[in-house]
Design a protein around this motif. Structure first.
Motif, PDB file in Angstrom:
ATOM      1  N   SER A   1       0.845  -1.256  -0.085  1.00 53.16           N
ATOM      2  CA  SER A   1      -0.168  -0.118  -0.065  1.00 53.16           C
ATOM      3  C   SER A   1       1.039   1.335  -0.127  1.00 53.16           C
ATOM      4  O   SER A   1       0.505   2.215  -0.468  1.00 53.16           O
TER       5      SER A   1
ATOM      6  N   PRO B   1       3.095   3.451  -3.997  1.00 49.35           N
ATOM      7  CA  PRO B   1       3.023   4.852  -4.737  1.00 49.35           C
ATOM      8  C   PRO B   1       3.490   5.757  -4.121  1.00 49.35           C
ATOM      9  O   PRO B   1       3.719   6.870  -4.809  1.00 49.35           O
TER      10      PRO B   1
ATOM     11  N   TYR C   1      -5.013  -1.735 -16.130  1.00 50.59           N
ATOM     12  CA  TYR C   1      -4.964  -0.368 -15.721  1.00 50.59           C
ATOM     13  C   TYR C   1      -4.211   0.640 -16.584  1.00 50.59           C
ATOM     14  O   TYR C   1      -4.452   1.734 -16.506  1.00 50.59           O
TER      15      TYR C   1
ATOM     16  N   LEU D   1     -10.176  -2.864  -6.413  1.00 48.11           N
ATOM     17  CA  LEU D   1      -8.918  -2.467  -6.107  1.00 48.11           C
ATOM     18  C   LEU D   1      -8.493  -0.974  -6.600  1.00 48.11           C
ATOM     19  O   LEU D   1      -7.731  -0.367  -5.922  1.00 48.11           O
ATOM     20  N   TYR D   2      -9.011  -0.715  -7.732  1.00 48.13           N
ATOM     21  CA  TYR D   2      -8.818   0.657  -8.471  1.00 48.13           C
ATOM     22  C   TYR D   2      -9.199   1.586  -7.570  1.00 48.13           C
ATOM     23  O   TYR D   2      -8.645   2.646  -7.276  1.00 48.13           O
TER      24      TYR D   2
ATOM     25  N   ASN E   1      -9.990   1.456  -4.325  1.00 51.00           N
ATOM     26  CA  ASN E   1      -9.301   1.726  -3.037  1.00 51.00           C
ATOM     27  C   ASN E   1      -7.846   2.595  -3.284  1.00 51.00           C
ATOM     28  O   ASN E   1      -7.410   3.028  -2.380  1.00 51.00           O
ATOM     29  N   ARG E   2      -7.148   2.230  -4.413  1.00 53.12           N
ATOM     30  CA  ARG E   2      -6.156   3.016  -4.742  1.00 53.12           C
ATOM     31  C   ARG E   2      -6.315   4.415  -4.894  1.00 53.12           C
ATOM     32  O   ARG E   2      -5.600   5.159  -4.372  1.00 53.12           O
TER      33      ARG E   2
ATOM     34  N   VAL F   1      -6.749   5.700  -1.198  1.00 53.82           N
ATOM     35  CA  VAL F   1      -5.476   5.911  -0.444  1.00 53.82           C
ATOM     36  C   VAL F   1      -4.620   7.104  -1.216  1.00 53.82           C
ATOM     37  O   VAL F   1      -4.086   7.645  -0.275  1.00 53.82           O
ATOM     38  N   LEU F   2      -4.411   7.105  -2.606  1.00 54.43           N
ATOM     39  CA  LEU F   2      -3.835   8.124  -2.870  1.00 54.43           C
ATOM     40  C   LEU F   2      -4.217   9.714  -2.698  1.00 54.43           C
ATOM     41  O   LEU F   2      -3.432  10.776  -2.483  1.00 54.43           O
TER      42      LEU F   2
ATOM     43  N   PRO G   1      -4.436   8.813   2.461  1.00 58.05           N
ATOM     44  CA  PRO G   1      -4.221   7.506   2.963  1.00 58.05           C
ATOM     45  C   PRO G   1      -4.602   7.344   4.479  1.00 58.05           C
ATOM     46  O   PRO G   1      -5.121   6.262   5.035  1.00 58.05           O
TER      47      PRO G   1
ATOM     48  N   SER H   1      -8.933   1.580   3.524  1.00 55.93           N
ATOM     49  CA  SER H   1      -8.543   0.866   2.679  1.00 55.93           C
ATOM     50  C   SER H   1      -6.931   0.798   2.314  1.00 55.93           C
ATOM     51  O   SER H   1      -6.282   1.475   3.009  1.00 55.93           O
TER      52      SER H   1
ATOM     53  N   GLN I   1      -4.029   0.034  -0.619  1.00 62.13           N
ATOM     54  CA  GLN I   1      -3.653   0.232  -1.873  1.00 62.13           C
ATOM     55  C   GLN I   1      -3.081  -1.204  -2.433  1.00 62.13           C
ATOM     56  O   GLN I   1      -2.144  -1.595  -1.689  1.00 62.13           O
TER      57      GLN I   1
END
Length: 351
Positions: free
Chosen positions: A120, A123, A220, A241-242, A244-245, A248-249, A252, A257, A259
């Motif tokens: 996670s 990134p 992606y 998942l996307y 959640n990403r 987080v971005l 966070p 969630s 990543q």
């Protein structure tokens, strides 16, 4: 104290001493990374619930499945059932064995939680992606085309997508169930320790590859190649998942969630290869071995078909799985202590 006494009291130290120290170190690395970079630590929830709840429940369920048939095999009278359960449980579940299982589950839990959090963090610590390089590699392997397009044309996008989706998503159940079965049902405790420790090394080595070549995966970065696929559990998971990403971005600290997107290498492949290789090495029944090797092959196919991974991610996953099995064999003494393996086997007497 004699060697016999030590073996009877502390099998978990021999079998899980090194793996437990290794996973604790991995956890400390994750915590230090979180503190230094101001990132939150999350307990990764699965669709079956938090791992710290899910794993013990699965173990208890497998224990029940182990004990109950043995109780009824003795055909106790109605007033003797509870007493028979106690006798079978006592003979099957000695304190040294329970301690070893607890150490094994702790090792797995520490490695898994550290792995998911470091994934996670990816990134924020490695913002340059290598997808363009991996895309070009894919097209070289496929003679100038996208490998997923070739597979869709060759295999179709109807029933094949549904079948491969079930195979891919079943991994989410396979890991915790196989973990519990390996520790609870194995007549040789060192076999279970070997498998659990191999899973731990998979998480650790997989995390390292994520940071070596940070990437998202074809689904992606080349979404149009997968537009013809039907809606499946796999596509729903990819969307989740996307989302959640993105959460987080954005912040966070504002989401629970994690990543969970990283392509290189494929840990689906590495884990399944670990299971199949272990089954082969310990000589499980031939049908089990064949089913697992087929499962490995179809998992590798599904990862490329759905765009989770590039072609190069698959052999990288195989390498991680093989290396994890070897490292786990060293850590648990499978390569050097046949006498101790015989002693550990006695911790699981037949009732």
């Amino acid at each position: 104290m004699s060697n016999e006494g030590t073996r009877a009291i502390s099998p978990w130290r021999r079998l899980f001493g090194i793996p437990l120290v290794t996973t604790m170190t991995f956890m400390v690395l994750m915590l230090a990374t979180a503190v230094i970079n101001g990132l939150p630590v999350r307990d990764p929830d699965g669709f079956l619930g938090p791992s710290y709840v899910r794993l013990p429940l699965i173990v208890v369920l497998v224990m029940v499945v182990d004990v109950v048939p043995r109780v009824f095999a003795q055909r106790p009278r109605a007033g003797e059932i509870l007493g028979t359960i106690g006798q079978v449980f006592k003979s099957r579940w000695t304190m040294p064995r329970v301690a070893a299982i607890t150490a094994g589950m702790a090792s797995f839990y520490l490695a898994y939680v550290a792995y998911r959090n470091l994934k996670s963090f990816l990134p924020f610590l490695r913002d340059r992606l290598t997808d363009s390089v991996l895309v070009n590699t894919d097209r070289w392997f496929a003679g100038g085309s996208n490998p997923s397009d070739v597979l869709h044309e060759l295999l179709g996008t109807g029933i094949t997508a549904e079948v491969l989706s079930v195979i891919y998503v079943s991994f989410l159940i396979f890991v915790p169930v196989s973990l519990a079965v390996a520790m609870v049902w194995s007549d040789d405790l060192s076999r279970g320790a070997w498998y659990v420790s191999a899973l731990c090394f998979n998480w650790i080595l997989g995390t390292a590859t994520y940071y070596m070549l940070p990437s998202l995966g074809p689904i992606y970065v080349e979404e149009s190649s997968f537009a013809d696929l039907p809606v499946t559990a796999t596509s729903a998971l990819q969307d989740s998942l996307y989302e959640n990403r993105l959460a987080v971005l954005v912040d966070p600290h504002a989401t629970q969630s994690v990543q969970g997107i990283a392509a290189f290498a494929s840990l689906h492949v590495s884990i399944m290869f670990t299971a199949a290789l272990m089954a082969h090495l310990i000589r499980l029944p031939r049908p089990v071995r064949w089913l697992l090797w087929i499962y490995v092959s179809l998992t590798g196919l599904a990862t490329v078909y759905f765009g989770w991974h590039y072609i190069l991610d698959v052999p990288a996953g195989l390498a991680i799985g093989g290396l994890s099995v070897w490292l786990a064999a060293l850590a648990t003494g499978r390569l050097h202590r046949p006498g101790r393996r015989r002693a550990d086997k006695k911790l699981h007497p037949s009732a």
